[in-house]
Design an enzyme around this catalytic site. Structure first.
Site, mmCIF file in Angstrom:
data_model
loop_
_atom_site.group_PDB
_atom_site.id
_atom_site.type_symbol
_atom_site.label_atom_id
_atom_site.label_comp_id
_atom_site.label_asym_id
_atom_site.label_seq_id
_atom_site.Cartn_x
_atom_site.Cartn_y
_atom_site.Cartn_z
ATOM 1 N N ARG A 43 0.832 -1.196 0.000
ATOM 2 C CA ARG A 43 0.000 0.000 0.000
ATOM 3 C C ARG A 43 0.870 1.251 0.000
ATOM 4 N NH1 ARG A 43 1.137 2.125 4.210
ATOM 5 N NH2 ARG A 43 0.084 3.979 3.435
ATOM 6 N N GLY A 44 0.162 2.399 -0.193
ATOM 7 C CA GLY A 44 0.875 3.661 -0.369
ATOM 8 C C GLY A 44 1.081 3.823 -1.864
ATOM 9 N N ALA A 45 0.672 4.980 -2.384
ATOM 10 C CA ALA A 45 0.662 5.174 -3.834
ATOM 11 C C ALA A 45 2.020 4.894 -4.478
ATOM 12 C CB ALA A 45 0.204 6.599 -4.138
ATOM 13 N N ARG A 55 -6.686 -1.526 -7.442
ATOM 14 C CA ARG A 55 -7.226 -0.397 -6.678
ATOM 15 C C ARG A 55 -7.404 0.760 -7.651
ATOM 16 N NH1 ARG A 55 -4.325 1.004 -1.185
ATOM 17 N NH2 ARG A 55 -6.320 2.041 -0.821
ATOM 18 N N CYS A 99 -2.140 9.550 7.960
ATOM 19 C CA CYS A 99 -1.876 8.294 7.258
ATOM 20 C C CYS A 99 -0.388 7.986 7.210
ATOM 21 C CB CYS A 99 -2.507 8.292 5.871
ATOM 22 S SG CYS A 99 -2.685 6.622 5.182
ATOM 23 N N ALA A 130 6.247 10.109 0.834
ATOM 24 C CA ALA A 130 6.688 11.439 0.377
ATOM 25 C C ALA A 130 6.675 12.430 1.544
ATOM 26 C CB ALA A 130 5.794 11.917 -0.764
ATOM 27 N N ASP A 183 -2.595 10.521 -3.203
ATOM 28 C CA ASP A 183 -2.811 9.361 -4.067
ATOM 29 C C ASP A 183 -3.033 9.816 -5.495
ATOM 30 O OD1 ASP A 183 -3.742 8.494 -1.204
ATOM 31 O OD2 ASP A 183 -3.176 6.687 -2.313
ATOM 32 N N ASN A 218 -6.478 12.223 -1.282
ATOM 33 C CA ASN A 218 -5.608 11.539 -0.297
ATOM 34 C C ASN A 218 -6.500 10.825 0.719
ATOM 35 O OD1 ASN A 218 -2.917 10.932 0.670
ATOM 36 N ND2 ASN A 218 -3.352 12.278 2.398
ATOM 37 N N LYS A 219 -5.876 10.138 1.648
ATOM 38 C CA LYS A 219 -6.581 9.320 2.641
ATOM 39 C C LYS A 219 -7.778 10.041 3.243
ATOM 40 C CE LYS A 219 -5.725 5.960 3.383
ATOM 41 N NZ LYS A 219 -6.329 4.854 2.632
HETATM 42 P P1 RI2 Z 1 2.964 7.659 -0.602
HETATM 43 C C1 RI2 Z 1 -1.851 6.071 0.956
HETATM 44 O O1 RI2 Z 1 -2.975 5.344 0.564
HETATM 45 C C2 RI2 Z 1 -2.218 7.273 1.806
HETATM 46 O O2 RI2 Z 1 -3.392 7.911 1.387
HETATM 47 C C3 RI2 Z 1 -1.002 8.126 1.576
HETATM 48 O O3 RI2 Z 1 -1.200 9.462 1.956
HETATM 49 C C4 RI2 Z 1 -0.855 7.950 0.079
HETATM 50 O O4 RI2 Z 1 -1.117 6.560 -0.152
HETATM 51 C C5 RI2 Z 1 0.450 8.325 -0.518
HETATM 52 O O5 RI2 Z 1 1.494 7.524 0.007
HETATM 53 P P2 RI2 Z 1 -3.254 3.814 1.036
HETATM 54 O O6 RI2 Z 1 -2.530 2.922 0.046
HETATM 55 O O7 RI2 Z 1 2.865 7.346 -2.057
HETATM 56 O O8 RI2 Z 1 -2.807 3.627 2.457
HETATM 57 O O9 RI2 Z 1 3.432 9.082 -0.370
HETATM 58 O O10 RI2 Z 1 -4.762 3.666 0.890
HETATM 59 O O11 RI2 Z 1 3.777 6.632 0.146
#
Ligand code: RI2
Length: 327
Positions: free
Chosen positions: A20-22, A63, A133, A137, A202, A212-213
């Site tokens: 997870r995380g974009a 996703r 979250c 970045a 995101d 974003n979250k």
């Molecule tokens: P980075 C995450 O989504 C959060 O919303 C976070 O702020 C965003 O991705 C960007 O994360 P999720 O995958 O790319 O937890 O900066 O639903 O790491």
């Protein structure tokens, strides 16, 4: 067509949020293409391109919101497609797939470092920050500021329902940053103690709105009310070219079971539980977007998109369209 289990596992891990995380989602998609190129048993270029298209579809269906995913797929498939159109042989197409995927990952790593450096310049010694979250970045900016000797303190929201804030709290406290963990609904209560908010993204739309979250837009609202600066750290591959063509960014809704358990649902059959994962923060509530191409006002997002995707955006987004329309 048969795929390496590893590709299907990456897709499943993205869907179930083990990945997870974009940023991490986009890099994992690139890794899936490397696995595809290395394990492909295609006998000719057409078979190979069919396989590439299918892998794209598998990844795209995981996703819907993080634009980094289609953008990483586009980055790779666009280059392979160009070579295919020129009649390049199979072995070279595989090499181009691997090189492009590695280049995407390398660029992404560099982007995070640059974002950290640029963003850290906007953080002052003694600042109290708030983040939401778990954004690599945003964390890069905070870590870099801290490594540059700025004594900062960070309020971290828990981030219901999946509690990614705990990851952020652990990461920052493990390097020595003073962290205060708060429940999401305490943000407005503490806003008077905060100097700057910094979150990730995101997706960023052409008008500078940030997806974003869930909860980010409420934090932005509270920051706006208290005249606290609101920064978003985002690599340029999170900018959505489709938004120039009038498309909206889809907000993912996940299972109610992330919010309540099955017995609650069974015992309260008239209660509907909704679980949108992201929300949209309008550009008016954002002071700066910190990208690897520079620190810009959200209204300048269109320039980033034009620089990244050229002026004929309709053509550059075709690789995604081809994949979707084949369904
Ligand atoms: P980075 C995450 O989504 C959060 O919303 C976070 O702020 C965003 O991705 C960007 O994360 P999720 O995958 O790319 O937890 O900066 O639903 O790491």
């Amino acid at each position: 067509m048969k795929y390496s289990n590893e590709i299907l596992r990456i897709a499943d891990d993205i869907r179930t949020m083990r990945i997870r995380g974009a940023t991490e989602i986009a890099r994992s998609a690139a890794k899936a293409f490397i696995i595809f190129a290395e394990s492909s048993t295609a006998r000719n270029v057409d078979d190979y391109m069919d396989g590439l298209n299918e892998v794209s579809k598998i990844l795209l269906n995981t996703r819907p919101t993080a634009v980094s995913l289609p953008n990483s797929i586009r980055f790779i498939t666009y280059r392979v497609m160009e070579a295919y159109r020129k009649g390049i042989e199979l072995k070279i197409l595989k090499d181009i797939t691997i090189t492009s995927a590695n280049l995407f990952i390398e660029n992404s790593l560099k982007a995070l470092d640059v974002i950290g450096e640029l963003g850290a310049r906007r953080i002052k010694d003694g600042d109290v920050l708030l983040t939401h979250c778990n954004s690599s970045a945003a964390i890069s900016v905070i870590k870099t500021a801290y490594k540059h000797g700025k004594k900062i303190e960070v309020y971290v929201t828990e981030t219901r329902p999946r509690f990614q804030g705990y990851l952020t709290a652990k990461t920052l406290s493990s390097i020595g940053v003073k962290v205060t963990l708060i429940i999401d609904s305490a943000v407005r209560h503490f806003m008077k103690d905060i100097d700057k908010v910094i979150v990730g993204a995101d997706a960023v739309a052409a008008n500078g709105a940030v997806v974003n979250k869930i909860g980010t837009s409420l934090i932005a609202l509270a920051a706006h009310e208290a005249r606290v600066r609101f920064f978003v750290a985002a690599e340029t591959y999170k900018f959505s070219p489709e938004t120039i063509l009038g498309e909206l960014i889809e907000i993912e809704e996940r299972s109610p079971l992330e919010v309540v358990d099955n017995s609650f649902l069974r015992e309260n059959i008239n209660v509907k539980v909704k679980n949108p994962v992201f929300d949209v923060t309008p550009p008016e509530y954002i002071d700066l977007l910190i990208t690897e191409k520079g620190v810009i006002p959200p209204q300048a997002s269109i320039l980033i998109l034009r620089e990244e995707f050229g002026w004929i955006i309709g053509e550059t987004v075709t690789s995604r369209k081809i994949v979707e329309e084949d369904d």
